[in-house]
Design a protein around this motif. Sequence first.
Motif, PDB file in Angstrom:
ATOM      1  N   HIS A   9     -16.657   8.421  42.214  1.00 25.55           N
ATOM      2  CA  HIS A   9     -16.947   7.007  42.451  1.00 25.55           C
ATOM      3  C   HIS A   9     -16.890   6.586  43.919  1.00 25.55           C
ATOM      4  CE1 HIS A   9     -17.017   5.873  38.183  1.00 25.55           C
ATOM      5  NE2 HIS A   9     -16.044   6.746  38.032  1.00 25.55           N
ATOM      6  N   PHE A  50     -27.538   6.618  45.383  1.00 23.27           N
ATOM      7  CA  PHE A  50     -26.873   5.309  45.429  1.00 23.27           C
ATOM      8  C   PHE A  50     -25.663   5.391  46.346  1.00 23.27           C
ATOM      9  CE2 PHE A  50     -23.633   2.281  44.209  1.00 23.27           C
ATOM     10  CZ  PHE A  50     -24.344   1.103  44.075  1.00 23.27           C
ATOM     11  N   GLY A  52     -23.005   2.326  48.118  1.00 19.10           N
ATOM     12  CA  GLY A  52     -22.697   0.937  48.388  1.00 19.10           C
ATOM     13  C   GLY A  52     -21.754   0.785  49.569  1.00 19.10           C
ATOM     14  N   THR A  54     -18.975  -1.178  51.337  1.00 19.21           N
ATOM     15  CA  THR A  54     -17.932  -2.108  50.890  1.00 19.21           C
ATOM     16  C   THR A  54     -17.318  -2.914  52.033  1.00 19.21           C
ATOM     17  OG1 THR A  54     -16.173  -0.440  51.080  1.00 19.21           O
ATOM     18  CG2 THR A  54     -17.354  -0.541  48.993  1.00 19.21           C
ATOM     19  N   THR A  70     -20.907   4.566  42.994  1.00 23.10           N
ATOM     20  CA  THR A  70     -21.399   4.002  41.736  1.00 23.10           C
ATOM     21  C   THR A  70     -21.374   2.484  41.820  1.00 23.10           C
ATOM     22  OG1 THR A  70     -19.193   3.941  40.710  1.00 23.10           O
ATOM     23  CG2 THR A  70     -20.486   5.962  40.421  1.00 23.10           C
ATOM     24  N   SER A  71     -22.220   1.844  41.017  1.00 22.99           N
ATOM     25  CA  SER A  71     -22.264   0.379  41.020  1.00 22.99           C
ATOM     26  C   SER A  71     -20.961  -0.207  40.492  1.00 22.99           C
ATOM     27  CB  SER A  71     -23.455  -0.117  40.191  1.00 22.99           C
ATOM     28  OG  SER A  71     -23.394   0.388  38.867  1.00 22.99           O
ATOM     29  N   LYS A  72     -20.326   0.472  39.540  1.00 24.06           N
ATOM     30  CA  LYS A  72     -19.042   0.005  39.008  1.00 24.06           C
ATOM     31  C   LYS A  72     -17.999  -0.038  40.115  1.00 24.06           C
ATOM     32  CE  LYS A  72     -17.421   1.737  35.108  1.00 24.06           C
ATOM     33  NZ  LYS A  72     -16.759   2.680  34.144  1.00 24.06           N
ATOM     34  N   LEU A  74     -18.553  -0.154  43.321  1.00 26.20           N
ATOM     35  CA  LEU A  74     -18.952  -1.113  44.359  1.00 26.20           C
ATOM     36  C   LEU A  74     -18.522  -2.526  43.995  1.00 26.20           C
ATOM     37  CD1 LEU A  74     -20.448  -1.841  46.956  1.00 26.20           C
ATOM     38  CD2 LEU A  74     -22.567  -1.957  45.617  1.00 26.20           C
ATOM     39  N   SER A  75     -18.802  -2.966  42.787  1.00 26.50           N
ATOM     40  CA  SER A  75     -18.464  -4.341  42.405  1.00 26.50           C
ATOM     41  C   SER A  75     -16.953  -4.547  42.419  1.00 26.50           C
ATOM     42  CB  SER A  75     -19.045  -4.668  41.034  1.00 26.50           C
ATOM     43  OG  SER A  75     -18.500  -3.831  40.036  1.00 26.50           O
ATOM     44  N   ASN A  78     -15.683  -4.522  46.093  1.00 29.35           N
ATOM     45  CA  ASN A  78     -16.029  -5.786  46.749  1.00 29.35           C
ATOM     46  C   ASN A  78     -15.020  -6.870  46.392  1.00 29.35           C
ATOM     47  OD1 ASN A  78     -18.274  -4.841  48.105  1.00 29.35           O
ATOM     48  ND2 ASN A  78     -19.715  -5.447  46.502  1.00 29.35           N
TER      49      ASN A  78
END
Length: 222
Positions: A9, A50, A52, A54, A70-72, A74-75, A78
Amino acid sequence: MQVIYEDNHLIVVSKHAGEIVQGDKTGDTPLSETVKAYLKEVHQKPGNVFLGVTHRLDRPVAGLVVFAKTSKALSRLNDMFRTGDVHKTYWAIVKDCPKEEEGLLTHWIVRNEKQNKSYAYDHEVPGAKKAMLQYRVIGHSDHYTLVEVNLLTGRHHQIRCQLAAMGCPIRGDLKYGARRSNPDGSISLLARRIDFIHPVSKQEIQLEAPVPDDPLWRSFKV
């Protein structure tokens, strides 16, 4: 690029001074693209990778940068950066020793976007954001002092601005009052440590960046 930590991740790398984290108007290749290329090659990933972003480090600053794979992650990261659940510790070499060995600095900072510079005030002014950091002296050389900084807020150029306001500009930081530049255009500020709870596994993560391979940095016995 030096990879400090990687799992499914996250990837954490040690940025060199002079690199940009994300693309900007200079058109220089950002660290994010270098990391993408690394992931594509090492993991033999087809298609787009991918990655992200941060958080960021100023171009002349070295040290740890955390990217999400991973998008998980990243969110969640953040959110963690926004709520102060990621703890960053910096080392700064300053010319003049602080009057106190340790302390809490509180200023109100106004950012001037045209100048790409922030100004610190000891009282609240219109458009200002409150900025707080803790510092302590951890080393001395013949002419410089090594200060450890823990950020309590995240403002534009906060460490550079607040240390200068205290009368201790960072070595090489002409923008904030240093007498001369560093030969390589860097400033002597290092994102040394980062501590957080992994956004997916919930394990405690504690990482350190290597000290720059420079005689002055090495002269501090810490």
